[in-house]
Design a protein around this motif. Structure first.
Motif, short mmCIF file in Angstrom:
data_model
loop_
_atom_site.label_atom_id
_atom_site.label_comp_id
_atom_site.label_asym_id
_atom_site.label_seq_id
_atom_site.Cartn_x
_atom_site.Cartn_y
_atom_site.Cartn_z
N SER A 156 0.60 -1.24 0.25
CA SER A 156 0.25 0.02 -0.08
C SER A 156 0.98 1.02 -0.07
O SER A 156 0.09 2.48 -0.58
N GLY A 157 2.28 1.45 0.12
CA GLY A 157 2.96 2.56 0.24
C GLY A 157 2.60 2.79 1.68
O GLY A 157 3.30 4.02 1.92
N GLU A 158 2.31 2.04 2.69
CA GLU A 158 1.95 3.08 3.90
C GLU A 158 2.19 1.91 5.17
O GLU A 158 3.02 1.61 6.34
N SER A 159 3.50 0.81 5.29
CA SER A 159 3.94 0.01 5.44
C SER A 159 5.24 -0.06 5.35
O SER A 159 6.33 0.98 5.16
N PHE A 163 8.34 2.98 -1.75
CA PHE A 163 7.84 3.69 -3.28
C PHE A 163 8.48 5.11 -2.94
O PHE A 163 8.04 5.76 -3.56
N LYS A 164 9.51 4.48 -3.43
CA LYS A 164 10.18 5.81 -3.82
C LYS A 164 11.55 6.24 -5.02
O LYS A 164 11.73 6.60 -6.01
N THR A 165 11.60 4.46 -6.14
CA THR A 165 11.91 4.10 -7.39
C THR A 165 11.78 3.47 -7.99
O THR A 165 11.42 2.88 -7.54
N LEU A 166 12.14 3.68 -8.79
CA LEU A 166 11.56 2.98 -10.14
C LEU A 166 11.17 1.67 -10.17
O LEU A 166 10.58 0.25 -10.13
#
Length: 612
Positions: A156-159, A163-166
């Motif tokens: 989810s991007g919240e754990s 999710f910072k790079t390709l």
């Protein structure tokens, strides 16, 4: 059952029990390896290092929680017979290797590590024996620790997964594909249980179905796994954003959500009708033996369910006396039952909004931060954030929970508060819940261990429930020393939370060894506390889903509190609370017997022994 995967290289199996060994060192100028002496200490260190690297090789998801994304594209092998067999082989190999190291030649700190490692691997190995695996493997998911929630949140991007790079985005796509396969594998495991009679209770199945509905409600667009493509960092180019959005839409819409729905439909249409009506493990083949194991592994003691049940009854009676004193102090007229109902229903004890609930915890946090140095010399470097529980799991989640950060501080620790059914949440529990989940509870214990790079990895990142939850419950008792509970209602909140942990000893053992039902257990909790029916229901259904875990809190806290009193009596004016807390915390989560031996050595040193 939690299985920790600490793997040792096969070459270590044959280590012989001598005080010093030799190993091949760097080659000399002629290319011939030189032999170097390996002491017991270096052998132990090598075992721990190989164990940890093997564990992470086979369970790379652990790397993500340490902030390492080098293998973030792979979840590891879960649920298969091969995975369980590899775990068993690893535990056997490590115990053989450990037996070859002379414990008496180690320092006191190394002996602690030796003893913790031995306890953990013996416990893991016991849980991997065929009889217990037959009672656990066919029940791969429940509504409390189910990987369907865990992996969805990971995406989810919240754990823990960034999710910072390709590369982060590409790795998550690969994990999602594996997630879908795991969901289908879970169905096969459930079918295995249908044949052997090892099945979940109906209420666990219904709760899990609800969660699967929540995860898939709104289709692809509203999936929590689509959140990363709604918040691209600046480093992702427009072309890659377009491509990744399409790829995520296809992956979630065509692979993951259909797998979640297949699992839901299987549970609803096939599994539910054969699931158990009786909720206790005693009603399931292999259940009594499994419960005995869960009691021992969660409490790290040899106490029986009957002993624990009776300890619970005694603690309930003691805490009720404290509650009665609060009732007198506030001048409430009426009996205890009426006082509990007053606390449950009076609007003065309710939050105006979910935002107000979060603000109350943040205000408490600022108060605690200003005084916590009175009791601790070492404070965590890891930051703390306070967030609401994600909506898809709030209905079945606890009132509060904690997720650790990373040792390097790149991800904070998170205290989650639950605003579900807000009218059922009471504001007089704010102080005690914050002390438990955040500071100086879980956030201190987990962060200080992770940040201590002098410890072996299994002590930094592993642990046991009795210590972790026992410490957090002990942390609640520090409230008066931190200026908390001056409001009698906040003190009532403290008693209410301690009562919850005492009732767990009664109810968990009641359900799984004495034939108690769900409704009987809920009514017992309502009769002995002011907790709401919503909370009591969630608690009881938690004990049904994860037997034995709830016993750890009170057993651990009673041990830590007893050891503090023992040290204070023995040391008198030499007792230093900061040094005591360092003794407890700075070597990671210890089994209760190892902790007691450590505190006994500290007392014998006159309270001067180092913390590790």
């Amino acid at each position: 059952m939690r299985v920790s995967a600490l793997l040792v290289a096969v070459s270590l199996i044959g280590i012989s029990p001598v005080s010093a060994q030799t190993a091949a060192g760097p080659a000399n100028g002629n290319g011939v390896p030189q032999m170097v002496t390996q002491t017991p200490a270096s052998a132990l260190s090598a075992l721990f290092a190989l164990s940890d690297s093997g564990n992470l090789k086979r369970n790379p998801i652990g790397l993500l929680f340490r902030g390492d994304t080098s293998r973030a594209d792979y979840l590891g092998e879960w649920l298969t017979d091969a995975a369980f067999a590899a775990e068993k082989k690893a535990a056997e190999a490590e115990l053989n290797a450990l037996a070859g190291i002379d414990r008496n030649a180690l320092t006191a700190g190394e002996q602690i590590s030796y003893d913790v490692f031995k306890w953990q691997r013996e416990t893991d190995l016991a849980g991997l024996q065929p009889q217990l695996l037959a009672a656990t493997a066919p029940r791969p998911i429940d509504h409390f620790f189910g990987f369907h929630n865990f992996l969805a949140e990971l995406q989810s991007g919240e754990s823990a997964a960034p999710f910072k790079t390709l590369k982060d985005y590409e790795d998550a796509l690969k994990r999602s594909d594996q997630f879908a396969r795991l969901l289908d594998l879970a169905v096969l495991r459930f079918r295995q249980g249908m044949q052997s009679g090892v099945v979940q209770p109906k209420l666990v199945v219904r709760n899990t179905i609800d969660q699967l509905n929540n995860l898939t409600a709104g289709g692809t667009a509203k999936s929590i796994m689509m959140k990363p493509v709604a918040a691209f960092p600046d480093s992702i180019s427009p072309a890659d954003r377009t491509r990744l959005t399409a790829a995520y839409t296809a992956m979630i819409g065509d692979r993951v959500n259909p797998a979640l729905l297949r699992l839901r439909d299987f549970l609803a249409n096939e599994y539910l009708r054969v699931a158990r009506d009786l909720v206790g493990l005693s009603a399931m083949p292999g259940g009594p033996a499994l419960y005995a194991y869960l009691v021992a592994s969660n409490t790290t003691t040899a106490r029986t369910p009957d002993e624990i049940h009776n300890i619970g009854l005694s603690e309930v009676a003691r805490i009720l006396n404290g509650m009665d004193e609060v009732q007198k102090r506030v001048g409430f007229k009426g009996d205890r039952k009426a006082f509990f109902e007053h606390l449950r229903t009076d609007t003065r004890f309710k939050f105006a909004s979910a935002q107000a609930m979060g603000d109350a915890f943040r205000t408490t946090g600022k108060q605690v931060d200003g005084v916590v140095g009175r009791l601790f010399d070492t404070l965590p470097k890891t930051a703390l954030e306070i967030r609401p529980v994600p909506p898809h799991r709030e209905k079945t989640d606890a009132a509060g929970s904690y997720q650790g950060g990373t040792p390097d501080g790149s991800r904070p620790g998170i205290f989650y508060y639950n605003a579900y059914d807000l009218p059922s949440r009471s504001n007089y529990g704010v102080e005690t819940l914050y002390l438990h989940e955040a500071v100086p509870g879980h956030h201190f214990q987990i962060s200080l261990a992770q940040e201590n790079d002098k410890l072996p990895a299994f002590q930094r990142f592993g642990g046991n429930t009795a210590f972790a939850e026992g410490w957090a419950l002990y942390a609640e008792s520090l409230g008066p020393e931190l200026g908390m509970f001056s409001d009698p209602y906040q003190l009532m909140g403290r008693y209410d939370d301690e009562m919850l942990r005492a009732m767990r000893l009664v109810v968990d053992t009641g359900i799984h060894s004495k034939g108690w039902g769900r409704d009987q257990s809920i009514e017992y909790m309502l009769a002995n506390s002011s907790m709401s029916r919503t909370d009591a229901t969630a608690e009881v259904e938690r004990y049904i889903a994860i037997p034995g875990q709830a016993l750890a809190y009170k057993i651990g806290q009673l041990t830590i509190s007893r050891l503090r009193a023992k040290a204070q009596t023995a040391l008198g004016p030499k007792f230093d609370i900061k040094r005591f807390h360092a003794q407890v915390l700075m070597t990671g989560a210890l089994p209760m017997a190892v902790l007691e031996a450590k505190i006994d050595r500290w007392i014998a040193s006159g309270g001067q022994a180092p913390s590790q």
